[in-house]
Design a protein around this motif. Structure first.
Motif, short mmCIF file in Angstrom:
data_model
loop_
_atom_site.label_atom_id
_atom_site.label_comp_id
_atom_site.label_asym_id
_atom_site.label_seq_id
_atom_site.Cartn_x
_atom_site.Cartn_y
_atom_site.Cartn_z
N ALA A 217 0.88 -1.08 -0.01
CA ALA A 217 0.06 -0.11 -0.02
C ALA A 217 0.81 1.34 -0.02
N PRO A 218 1.92 1.39 0.63
CA PRO A 218 2.59 2.64 0.73
C PRO A 218 3.24 3.03 -0.57
N SER A 219 3.74 2.14 -1.48
CA SER A 219 4.17 2.56 -2.91
C SER A 219 3.02 3.06 -3.74
N LEU A 220 1.66 2.42 -3.37
CA LEU A 220 0.39 3.03 -4.27
C LEU A 220 0.22 4.52 -3.62
N GLY A 221 0.52 4.98 -2.33
CA GLY A 221 0.35 6.23 -1.87
C GLY A 221 1.27 7.04 -2.92
N ALA A 222 2.41 6.79 -3.51
CA ALA A 222 3.10 7.89 -4.27
C ALA A 222 2.07 7.95 -5.65
N VAL A 223 1.48 7.06 -6.11
CA VAL A 223 0.70 7.08 -7.29
C VAL A 223 -0.72 8.20 -7.05
N ALA A 224 -0.99 7.82 -5.91
CA ALA A 224 -2.24 8.76 -5.42
C ALA A 224 -1.83 10.36 -5.35
N GLY A 225 -0.75 10.40 -4.71
CA GLY A 225 -0.10 11.76 -4.66
C GLY A 225 -0.01 12.29 -5.94
N PHE A 226 0.85 11.88 -6.89
CA PHE A 226 0.88 12.28 -8.26
C PHE A 226 -0.32 12.36 -9.07
N LEU A 227 -1.31 11.47 -8.88
CA LEU A 227 -2.73 11.60 -9.62
C LEU A 227 -3.37 12.77 -9.12
N LEU A 228 -3.31 13.15 -7.68
CA LEU A 228 -4.06 14.13 -7.26
C LEU A 228 -3.40 15.46 -7.84
N GLY A 229 -2.17 15.64 -8.09
CA GLY A 229 -1.44 16.66 -8.75
C GLY A 229 -1.68 16.95 -10.09
N LEU A 230 -2.01 15.76 -10.94
CA LEU A 230 -2.28 15.47 -12.31
C LEU A 230 -3.88 16.19 -12.40
N ILE A 231 -4.74 15.66 -11.46
CA ILE A 231 -6.10 16.16 -11.87
C ILE A 231 -6.03 17.67 -11.53
N GLY A 232 -5.51 17.94 -10.74
CA GLY A 232 -5.33 19.61 -10.29
C GLY A 232 -4.90 20.24 -11.47
N GLU A 233 -3.84 19.83 -12.14
CA GLU A 233 -3.32 20.56 -13.29
C GLU A 233 -4.29 20.64 -14.44
N MET A 234 -4.87 19.52 -14.57
CA MET A 234 -5.73 19.51 -15.55
C MET A 234 -7.11 20.62 -15.43
N LEU A 235 -7.41 20.57 -14.37
CA LEU A 235 -8.66 21.39 -14.00
C LEU A 235 -8.08 23.01 -14.19
N VAL A 236 -7.13 23.06 -13.78
CA VAL A 236 -6.51 24.64 -14.03
C VAL A 236 -6.42 24.76 -15.39
N SER A 237 -5.81 23.93 -16.17
CA SER A 237 -5.84 24.21 -17.46
C SER A 237 -7.10 24.21 -18.30
N ALA A 238 -7.99 23.61 -17.80
CA ALA A 238 -9.68 23.65 -18.54
C ALA A 238 -9.96 24.91 -18.06
#
Length: 238
Positions: A217-238
């Motif tokens: 599970a800890p390694s999946l936390g890194a995926v979740a952290g990056f995904l949250l940043g990615l979604i935020g960037e997409m929302l700002v760009s949109a």
């Protein structure tokens, strides 16, 4: 709301994540073994993912836009080397204050970059503030646990120290906003310098601590952290 006030509030919010993370880490009697192992490593990995998203989605794209490749290389590599030198210095000094200084070493250039982005009229400021907060939360959590284990600093004293550190954010943000508003290339250099330093810290400190033997599970936390940043960037760009 005036722009300078928005910079102050966003940098203060990002910095406040450090004492909030420390306050969460004070909870030691709820499944202490699970808190010490799996949750702690997952939180560390989440912070690493958020850091990588800040580097990949904001700092590097924005920083490299106004610089030639040679300038990009110098600023980015300079950040990595400078953070390594600071890491060595803090290791040799080895006092409780060094871990607090290590937290500020990436927060200050990030806050300056945030303030500068507002001065240049960029729309990435709120996203960068959110990513900094996501990074500071696990840093506050992990640093509190390490300081409690290795020093006589305890409880509210530590949380108060972290809260005082949060006040550095608005000061750094104002420096970026007022002093760098007419220097877009300097702003780009600051962003790339911070990106190089963050990348060094991610692989030097965060990634090795995130892994836990026979736990996935800890390694999946890194995926979740990056995904949250990615979604935020997409929302700002949109």
């Amino acid at each position: 709301m005036s722009t300078w006030l928005e910079v102050v509030l966003l940098t203060l919010m990002a910095g406040a994540a450090m004492p909030i993370g420390a306050a969460i880490a004070m909870v030691e009697r709820i499944h202490p073994q699970w808190l010490e192992n799996e949750l702690r490593h997952t939180v560390i990995a989440f912070g690493g993912g958020a850091l990588l998203s800040a580097v990949a989605l904001v700092l590097v794209p924005e920083g490299s836009r106004d610089l030639h490749p040679a300038g990009v290389a110098v600023c980015f590599a300079g950040g990595g080397v400078a953070f390594m030198a600071l890491d060595l210095l803090l290791f040799k000094i080895n006092t409780p204050a060094t871990q607090l200084a290590a937290m500020l070493s990436d927060f200050i250039p990030e806050a300056m970059a945030l303030g500068a982005s507002f001065a240049l009229g960029e729309n990435t400021g709120p996203l960068l503030a959110g990513l900094i907060a996501l990074q500071n939360l696990p840093e506050g959590f992990n640093s509190y646990r390490e300081l409690v284990d290795s020093t006589d600093w305890q409880g509210r004293r530590l949380v108060a120290a972290f809260a005082a550190m949060a006040l550095v954010g608005p000061a750094a943000g104002m420096v970026g906003y007022h002093l760098l508003s007419d220097s877009p290339r300097v702003v780009s250099g600051v962003m790339l310098f911070a990106a190089g330093g963050i990348l060094y810290l991610t692989f030097q400190d965060i990634a090795p601590q995130a892994r836990l033997e026979n736990r996935w599970a800890p390694s999946l936390g890194a995926v979740a952290g990056f995904l949250l940043g990615l979604i935020g960037e997409m929302l700002v760009s949109a």
